[in-house]
Each structure stands twice: as structure tokens, then as C-alpha cells.
Design a protein around this motif. Structure first.
Motif, PDB file in Angstrom:
ATOM      1  N   UNK A   1      -0.458  -2.160  -9.574  1.00 35.25           N
ATOM      2  CA  UNK A   1      -0.214  -0.960  -8.768  1.00 35.25           C
ATOM      3  C   UNK A   1      -0.286  -1.311  -7.293  1.00 35.25           C
ATOM      4  N   UNK A   2       0.152  -0.378  -6.472  1.00 30.12           N
ATOM      5  CA  UNK A   2      -0.036  -0.516  -5.035  1.00 30.12           C
ATOM      6  C   UNK A   2      -1.454  -0.105  -4.663  1.00 30.12           C
TER       7      UNK A   2
ATOM      8  N   UNK B   1       0.858  -1.175   0.000  1.00 32.32           N
ATOM      9  CA  UNK B   1       0.000   0.000   0.000  1.00 32.32           C
ATOM     10  C   UNK B   1       0.901   1.234   0.000  1.00 32.32           C
ATOM     11  N   UNK B   2       0.567   2.213  -0.823  1.00 34.65           N
ATOM     12  CA  UNK B   2       1.397   3.415  -0.919  1.00 34.65           C
ATOM     13  C   UNK B   2       1.134   4.329   0.263  1.00 34.65           C
TER      14      UNK B   2
ATOM     15  N   UNK C   1      12.280   2.071  -8.437  1.00 34.99           N
ATOM     16  CA  UNK C   1      11.927   1.008  -7.508  1.00 34.99           C
ATOM     17  C   UNK C   1      10.437   1.038  -7.150  1.00 34.99           C
ATOM     18  N   UNK C   2       9.859   2.240  -7.120  1.00 40.38           N
ATOM     19  CA  UNK C   2       8.421   2.338  -6.852  1.00 40.38           C
ATOM     20  C   UNK C   2       7.634   1.603  -7.936  1.00 40.38           C
ATOM     21  N   UNK C   3       8.024   1.801  -9.171  1.00 38.71           N
ATOM     22  CA  UNK C   3       7.353   1.121 -10.281  1.00 38.71           C
ATOM     23  C   UNK C   3       7.558  -0.387 -10.200  1.00 38.71           C
ATOM     24  N   UNK C   4       8.756  -0.798  -9.827  1.00 38.12           N
ATOM     25  CA  UNK C   4       9.053  -2.233  -9.721  1.00 38.12           C
ATOM     26  C   UNK C   4       8.206  -2.876  -8.628  1.00 38.12           C
ATOM     27  N   UNK C   5       8.130  -2.238  -7.470  1.00 37.46           N
ATOM     28  CA  UNK C   5       7.332  -2.772  -6.362  1.00 37.46           C
ATOM     29  C   UNK C   5       5.844  -2.757  -6.701  1.00 37.46           C
ATOM     30  N   UNK C   6       5.414  -1.734  -7.407  1.00 36.38           N
ATOM     31  CA  UNK C   6       4.004  -1.651  -7.793  1.00 36.38           C
ATOM     32  C   UNK C   6       3.600  -2.818  -8.671  1.00 36.38           C
TER      33      UNK C   6
END
Length: 258
Positions: free
Chosen positions: A220-221, A188-189, A208-213
Motif C-alpha cells: 500500500x501507499x 504517499x497517498x 492505476x492507484x492499485x498498481x502504484x500501491x
């Protein structure tokens, strides 16, 4: 639907992130919300925002790992309101590490907040719920409680405990009209995610945000408000037939990745 009028709700870790969204959502549906948080600045800001929006909220500083402090806070709320209808056990801390890299100090810290903290809150609130004819308890578990995630040894352990404590509480107090469920979010963001990326991936936050999403099959998150909406449903009378359940809300992370 989903009215919480004349209900008194306690939200631990209610000053920021998912807890903030839960506090705001429950208040908008009519609950008197007590924002419990160890961080005074966050807690006061959230409570004041709720009040400025025309709803009822109060802040109480509370370290959930301290049983005496929890007991005093809960008793003060009951003395003022005459009831405690909803307890949201949202307060928790994260940790990065394996069984080899997790220090004893960090392990104990996770236990004290994520596990003992939940125990302290239910231990103090359930007697008052029994006095007034019932209540609802929602515990914040995690997708990490049911799948193996790398470098999340202590955190996963604690959230597994949250899940099993949920089942036990639900069984022991179903006869007192106390419902207990847990929810298991995926990523969750929240401000924690942004802080994590800044600390461990400086200069590569966006990448990294895109990778984790994208680790969530949905692409997406989640958002704090999406978690809060599920909490609202489970707290409402519309969910009166639901207890002892674990609700994943993870964009398909658990079921579609296994």
C-alpha cells in the motif's frame, strides 16, 4: 514523551498533504506552528483547523524560492516569538520527465523550489537557532534520491541535493546544538497523487492507484500521518542523539526491491 511545548515550529508547504499532517501533529504536541505556504487558501484552512482544535497555529504566505520573502517571514516570526526551534523543509514540487524531455524552464523551476527553497529557509533560520541555543531541521527527501525511477530526472536530482545538503548542514552546525536529518518517503497517498492519476490516467484512476500501491512491498501507499509521526520523533528530545541521518519511510520500496 515527544512533547514540543514552548517550541516554535515552521512548516513549509504546511497547508496541504504531508505538510498539513506535520503541522497538525506538531501542534498537538504543544508546538506553536507557523504554516508557511504559497497557497493562501490551503494555508489559512490548515491553520484555522489547528486553532479550532484548541492548539496554536498561524499562517504566513511564503514562496520559498524567494529569498527576500523567506527572510522577511522568518524575521517576523522571530521578532514575535523570540525563538525558532524547528524548521520543517517540506515545500516541494514534482515533475515527470527524462533528461531529454525536461525543459530548461521546468528544470530551473525544480531547482528554485526544491533546492534553492531549502537553502533559503536554512539560511534564514539557522542564525536565530544559533542565538537561542540550538534547533532541529528536518528536510523532505525521497526514495527517488537513492534509486533510479523512470521519468523522474529533475525531481530525483533535486531530492538527491536535499539529502547531501542535509549531511552538510548537520556537520557544519552540530557544534551549535542544531540537529539536521532528512526523511525519504516512498509513495504517499496525498491530493497530489489523486491529481496526478486524474491528469495522466483519466478513467483508470482506481486501477492505476492499485498498481502504484503494490509497488511498495508492504502492499500500500503510506499516509501523511505516518510521515508526520516520524517527523515528530526526530523533532523531539527523544531523538536528541540523532543528526546527519536519512530515514527511509517507504514500505520497503528501496531495500526490498533492490
Amino acid at each position: 514523551m515527544f512533547s514540543l511545548k514552548q517550541k516554535v515550529a515552521l512548516v513549509t508547504g504546511g497547508g496541504d498533504g504531508i505538510g498539513k499532517a506535520i503541522s497538525e501533529t506538531l501542534s498537538k504536541q504543544g508546538a506553536t506552528v507557523y504554516v508557511l505556504d504559497v497557497n493562501v487558501e490551503n494555508g489559512v484552512r490548515t491553520a484555522e483547523k489547528i486553532v479550532d482544535s484548541g492548539y496554536l497555529a498561524y499562517f504566513k504566505q511564503c514562496d520559498v524560492s524567494n529569498q527576500k520573502q523567506v527572510k522577511n517571514v522568518v524575521e517576523d516570526i522571530y521578532d514575535k516569538e523570540g525563538r525558532i526551534d524547528i524548521l520543517i523543509n517540506n515545500a516541494g514540487i514534482a515533475h515527470i520527465g527524462t533528461a531529454l524531455t525536461t525543459s530548461e524552464e521546468d528544470f530551473n523551476r525544480i531547482i528554485n523550489v526544491n533546492v534553492k527553497g531549502l537553502y533559503n529557509c536554512v539560511h534564514s533560520c539557522i542564525p536565530f537557532m544559533k542565538k537561542t541555543g540550538g534547533g532541529v531541521i528536518i528536510n523532505m527527501a525521497s526514495a527517488a534520491s537513492v534509486v533510479g525511477l523512470p521519468d523522474r530526472f529533475a525531481y530525483s536530482m533535486s531530492k538527491g541535493a536535499v539529502t547531501t545538503m542535509t549531511y552538510s548542514i548537520a556537520r557544519d552546525f552540530v557544534g551549535f546544538n542544531i540537529r539536521c536529518n532528512c526523511i525519504s518517503p516512498g509513495r504517499v497517498h496525498t491530493p497530489f497523487v489523486d491529481g496526478y492519476l486524474k491528469e495522466y490516467y483519466p478513467g483508470k484512476e482506481t486501477e492505476m492507484f492499485e498498481k502504484l500501491s503494490k509497488t511498495q512491498p508492504i502492499g500500500r501507499m503510506g499516509t501523511p500521518m505516518e510521515i508526520a509521526n516520524l517527523v515528530l520523533y526526530l523533532c523531539s528530545d527523544e531523538a536528541s542523539f540523532i543528526t546527519g541521518s536519512n530515514y527511509p519511510i517507504d514500505g520497503g520500496f528501496v531495500t526490498l526491491n533492490t
